[in-house]
Design a protein around this motif. Structure first.
Motif, mmCIF file in Angstrom:
data_model
loop_
_atom_site.group_PDB
_atom_site.id
_atom_site.type_symbol
_atom_site.label_atom_id
_atom_site.label_comp_id
_atom_site.label_asym_id
_atom_site.label_seq_id
_atom_site.Cartn_x
_atom_site.Cartn_y
_atom_site.Cartn_z
ATOM 1 N N PHE A 66 -15.231 -35.756 -13.534
ATOM 2 C CA PHE A 66 -16.576 -35.459 -13.100
ATOM 3 C C PHE A 66 -16.728 -34.703 -12.004
ATOM 4 O O PHE A 66 -15.881 -34.652 -11.085
ATOM 5 N N THR A 67 -17.589 -34.045 -11.908
ATOM 6 C CA THR A 67 -17.923 -33.063 -10.773
ATOM 7 C C THR A 67 -19.367 -33.226 -10.450
ATOM 8 O O THR A 67 -20.331 -32.784 -11.299
ATOM 9 N N ILE A 68 -19.742 -33.651 -9.120
ATOM 10 C CA ILE A 68 -21.060 -33.572 -8.847
ATOM 11 C C ILE A 68 -21.318 -32.201 -7.801
ATOM 12 O O ILE A 68 -20.389 -31.785 -7.115
ATOM 13 N N SER A 69 -22.386 -31.729 -7.927
ATOM 14 C CA SER A 69 -22.699 -30.613 -7.279
ATOM 15 C C SER A 69 -24.303 -30.641 -6.926
ATOM 16 O O SER A 69 -25.009 -31.256 -7.540
ATOM 17 N N ARG A 70 -24.653 -30.039 -5.967
ATOM 18 C CA ARG A 70 -26.127 -29.667 -5.832
ATOM 19 C C ARG A 70 -26.511 -28.234 -5.619
ATOM 20 O O ARG A 70 -26.017 -27.346 -4.949
ATOM 21 N N ASP A 71 -27.837 -28.240 -6.148
ATOM 22 C CA ASP A 71 -28.485 -26.642 -5.920
ATOM 23 C C ASP A 71 -29.619 -26.912 -4.942
ATOM 24 O O ASP A 71 -30.665 -27.253 -5.202
ATOM 25 N N ASN A 72 -29.371 -26.430 -3.697
ATOM 26 C CA ASN A 72 -30.295 -26.584 -2.724
ATOM 27 C C ASN A 72 -31.485 -25.891 -2.986
ATOM 28 O O ASN A 72 -32.608 -26.104 -2.669
ATOM 29 N N ALA A 73 -31.598 -24.636 -3.758
ATOM 30 C CA ALA A 73 -32.877 -23.846 -4.052
ATOM 31 C C ALA A 73 -33.656 -24.555 -5.105
ATOM 32 O O ALA A 73 -34.821 -24.395 -5.074
ATOM 33 N N LYS A 74 -32.933 -25.422 -5.837
ATOM 34 C CA LYS A 74 -33.986 -25.893 -6.811
ATOM 35 C C LYS A 74 -33.905 -27.486 -6.640
ATOM 36 O O LYS A 74 -34.238 -28.318 -7.642
ATOM 37 N N ASN A 75 -33.585 -27.983 -5.508
ATOM 38 C CA ASN A 75 -33.902 -29.149 -5.017
ATOM 39 C C ASN A 75 -33.224 -30.373 -6.001
ATOM 40 O O ASN A 75 -33.732 -31.266 -6.522
ATOM 41 N N THR A 76 -31.786 -29.844 -6.588
ATOM 42 C CA THR A 76 -31.178 -30.661 -7.861
ATOM 43 C C THR A 76 -29.724 -30.891 -7.613
ATOM 44 O O THR A 76 -29.179 -30.440 -6.881
ATOM 45 N N VAL A 77 -29.420 -32.195 -8.053
ATOM 46 C CA VAL A 77 -28.171 -32.506 -8.024
ATOM 47 C C VAL A 77 -27.502 -32.533 -9.476
ATOM 48 O O VAL A 77 -28.503 -33.064 -10.348
ATOM 49 N N TYR A 78 -26.630 -32.168 -9.702
ATOM 50 C CA TYR A 78 -25.799 -32.149 -11.204
ATOM 51 C C TYR A 78 -24.499 -33.015 -11.125
ATOM 52 O O TYR A 78 -23.856 -33.401 -10.210
#
Length: 114
Positions: A66-78
């Protein structure tokens, strides 16, 4: 604050899914963004966490898959989940710790068939 989680579903063992969780607040007010999971009859366990600095931690059971990541521009975590196993079957919840407090998403079901 609202957290909208999506991406769950049914997949065969060995397959992949990507979960998303969009927050209704600026990601810059967020300290950590986490994914938890809860299987029937079990407690809710931490799967992965990412901090504002971008550091990550994983439960031993998902390391390397598993890999967690975040997109600051979209206020989203994956949460990218690869090589899924039947024991990964659970309801997955996103969790946010922010300057406004702690918040939980509603959960998304992930089912892995053998």
């Amino acid at each position: 604050v609202q957290l909208q989680a999506s991406g769950g579903g049914l997949v065969q063992a060995g397959g992949s899914l990507r979960l998303s969780c969009a927050a209704s607040i600026s990601i810059f007010s967020i300290n950590t963004m986490d994914w938890y999971r809860q299987a029937p009859g079990n407690e809710r366990d931490l799967v992965a966490t990412t901090s504002e600095s971008g550091s990550t931690k994983y439960a031993d059971s998902v390391k390397g898959r598993f890999t967690i990541s975040r997109d600051n521009a979209k206020n989203t975590v994956y949460l990218q989940m690869n090589s899924l196993k039947p024991e990964d079957t659970a309801v997955y919840y996103c969790n946010v710790n922010s300057v406004y407090g702690e918040y939980w998403g509603k959960g998304t079901q992930v089912t892995v068939s053998s």
